[in-house]
Design a protein around this motif. Structure first.
Motif, PDB file in Angstrom:
ATOM      1  N   ALA A   1      -1.660  -1.196  27.047  1.00 30.63           N
ATOM      2  CA  ALA A   1      -1.282  -2.025  25.904  1.00 30.63           C
ATOM      3  C   ALA A   1      -1.262  -3.485  26.322  1.00 30.63           C
ATOM      4  CB  ALA A   1       0.085  -1.609  25.381  1.00 30.63           C
ATOM      5  N   ALA A   2      -1.591  -4.362  25.382  1.00 34.08           N
ATOM      6  CA  ALA A   2      -1.560  -5.796  25.628  1.00 34.08           C
ATOM      7  C   ALA A   2      -0.409  -6.419  24.855  1.00 34.08           C
ATOM      8  CB  ALA A   2      -2.885  -6.431  25.205  1.00 34.08           C
TER       9      ALA A   2
ATOM     10  N   ASP B   1       7.195  -4.971  22.974  1.00 35.79           N
ATOM     11  CA  ASP B   1       6.610  -6.274  23.290  1.00 35.79           C
ATOM     12  C   ASP B   1       5.084  -6.245  23.256  1.00 35.79           C
ATOM     13  OD1 ASP B   1       9.089  -7.298  25.772  1.00 35.79           O
ATOM     14  OD2 ASP B   1       9.010  -7.590  23.599  1.00 35.79           O
ATOM     15  N   TYR B   2       4.517  -5.086  23.029  1.00 35.91           N
ATOM     16  CA  TYR B   2       3.063  -4.929  23.073  1.00 35.91           C
ATOM     17  C   TYR B   2       2.521  -4.652  21.673  1.00 35.91           C
ATOM     18  CZ  TYR B   2       3.761  -4.749  28.075  1.00 35.91           C
ATOM     19  OH  TYR B   2       4.106  -5.071  29.369  1.00 35.91           O
TER      20      TYR B   2
ATOM     21  N   SER C   1       2.044 -14.424  28.190  1.00 36.67           N
ATOM     22  CA  SER C   1       3.397 -13.886  28.308  1.00 36.67           C
ATOM     23  C   SER C   1       3.580 -13.186  29.645  1.00 36.67           C
ATOM     24  CB  SER C   1       3.667 -12.886  27.179  1.00 36.67           C
ATOM     25  OG  SER C   1       3.563 -13.490  25.928  1.00 36.67           O
ATOM     26  N   ALA C   2       4.810 -13.034  30.038  1.00 38.40           N
ATOM     27  CA  ALA C   2       5.120 -12.307  31.271  1.00 38.40           C
ATOM     28  C   ALA C   2       4.983 -10.810  31.027  1.00 38.40           C
ATOM     29  CB  ALA C   2       6.539 -12.637  31.720  1.00 38.40           C
ATOM     30  N   ALA C   3       4.884 -10.073  32.112  1.00 37.91           N
ATOM     31  CA  ALA C   3       4.889  -8.616  32.009  1.00 37.91           C
ATOM     32  C   ALA C   3       6.235  -8.146  31.482  1.00 37.91           C
ATOM     33  CB  ALA C   3       4.602  -7.996  33.368  1.00 37.91           C
ATOM     34  N   SER C   4       6.229  -7.022  30.796  1.00 39.87           N
ATOM     35  CA  SER C   4       7.459  -6.503  30.200  1.00 39.87           C
ATOM     36  C   SER C   4       7.455  -4.986  30.238  1.00 39.87           C
ATOM     37  CB  SER C   4       7.585  -6.978  28.749  1.00 39.87           C
ATOM     38  OG  SER C   4       8.640  -6.307  28.090  1.00 39.87           O
TER      39      SER C   4
ATOM     40  N   LYS D   1       8.060  14.595  24.790  1.00 40.63           N
ATOM     41  CA  LYS D   1       8.879  13.518  25.355  1.00 40.63           C
ATOM     42  C   LYS D   1       8.519  12.180  24.719  1.00 40.63           C
ATOM     43  CE  LYS D   1       9.685  15.646  29.870  1.00 40.63           C
ATOM     44  NZ  LYS D   1       9.648  15.444  31.343  1.00 40.63           N
ATOM     45  N   GLU D   2       9.414  11.226  24.861  1.00 42.02           N
ATOM     46  CA  GLU D   2       9.154   9.894  24.345  1.00 42.02           C
ATOM     47  C   GLU D   2       8.190   9.144  25.265  1.00 42.02           C
ATOM     48  OE1 GLU D   2      13.391   9.071  22.029  1.00 42.02           O
ATOM     49  OE2 GLU D   2      12.815   7.858  23.766  1.00 42.02           O
ATOM     50  N   ARG D   3       7.563   8.130  24.698  1.00 42.89           N
ATOM     51  CA  ARG D   3       6.679   7.302  25.501  1.00 42.89           C
ATOM     52  C   ARG D   3       7.501   6.592  26.574  1.00 42.89           C
ATOM     53  NH1 ARG D   3       2.050   4.053  22.448  1.00 42.89           N
ATOM     54  NH2 ARG D   3       1.713   6.239  21.854  1.00 42.89           N
ATOM     55  N   GLU D   4       6.945   6.545  27.787  1.00 40.15           N
ATOM     56  CA  GLU D   4       7.664   6.042  28.955  1.00 40.15           C
ATOM     57  C   GLU D   4       6.876   4.910  29.602  1.00 40.15           C
ATOM     58  OE1 GLU D   4       9.251   7.968  33.199  1.00 40.15           O
ATOM     59  OE2 GLU D   4       7.485   8.787  32.211  1.00 40.15           O
ATOM     60  N   TYR D   5       7.586   3.873  29.975  1.00 41.73           N
ATOM     61  CA  TYR D   5       6.977   2.757  30.688  1.00 41.73           C
ATOM     62  C   TYR D   5       6.578   3.180  32.105  1.00 41.73           C
ATOM     63  CZ  TYR D   5       6.997  -1.375  33.663  1.00 41.73           C
ATOM     64  OH  TYR D   5       6.688  -2.315  34.602  1.00 41.73           O
TER      65      TYR D   5
END
Length: 126
Positions: free
Chosen positions: A97-98, A112-113, A104-107, A43-47
């Motif tokens: 991840a940073a 964005d990382y 910056s705001a969370a995303s 599977k793809e990486r998931e947030y």
């Protein structure tokens, strides 16, 4: 960029709990929003969740809302992911991840990382 190291993964039965830790190195790592992502086999990486450097914003993916909680202790340069009521579908390698820029705001977007840890395996059995 900061260096990140995850820990706390393991194997649990469904309904169990785990707490993942993401510790950063460098004097400024607490200035970066940090996110947790996961990738299951095939599977793809998931947030999963993200938190800003000031804990101003937090986002949890719908699949983990009400079960996972992200938090941070800037004095320890550590971000945590408390995972409760784990399900077999939560089985994956979890990465922290940073964000690319300080303050910056969370995303929820992985692009964005810029700094990623090596990942920690979480396995949930039914």
């Amino acid at each position: 960029q900061v260096q990140l190291v995850e820990s706390g993964g393991g194997s649990v039965q469904a309904g169990g709990s785990l707490t993942l830790s993401c510790t950063g190195s460098g004097p400024t790592c607490s200035n970066y929003a940090t996110g947790w992502f996961r990738q299951a086999p095939g599977k793809e990486r998931e947030y999963v969740a993200a938190i800003s450097w000031r804990v101003v914003s937090q986002y949890n993916a719908d699949s983990v809302k009400g079960r996972f909680t992200i938090s941070r202790d800037n004095a320890k340069n550590t971000v945590y992911l408390q995972m409760n009521n784990l399900k077999p579908d939560d089985t994956a390698v979890y990465y922290c991840a940073a964000r690319n820029q300080q303050y910056s705001a969370a995303s929820p977007k992985s692009t964005d990382y810029g700094s990623w840890g090596q990942g920690t395996q979480v396995t949930v059995s039914s």
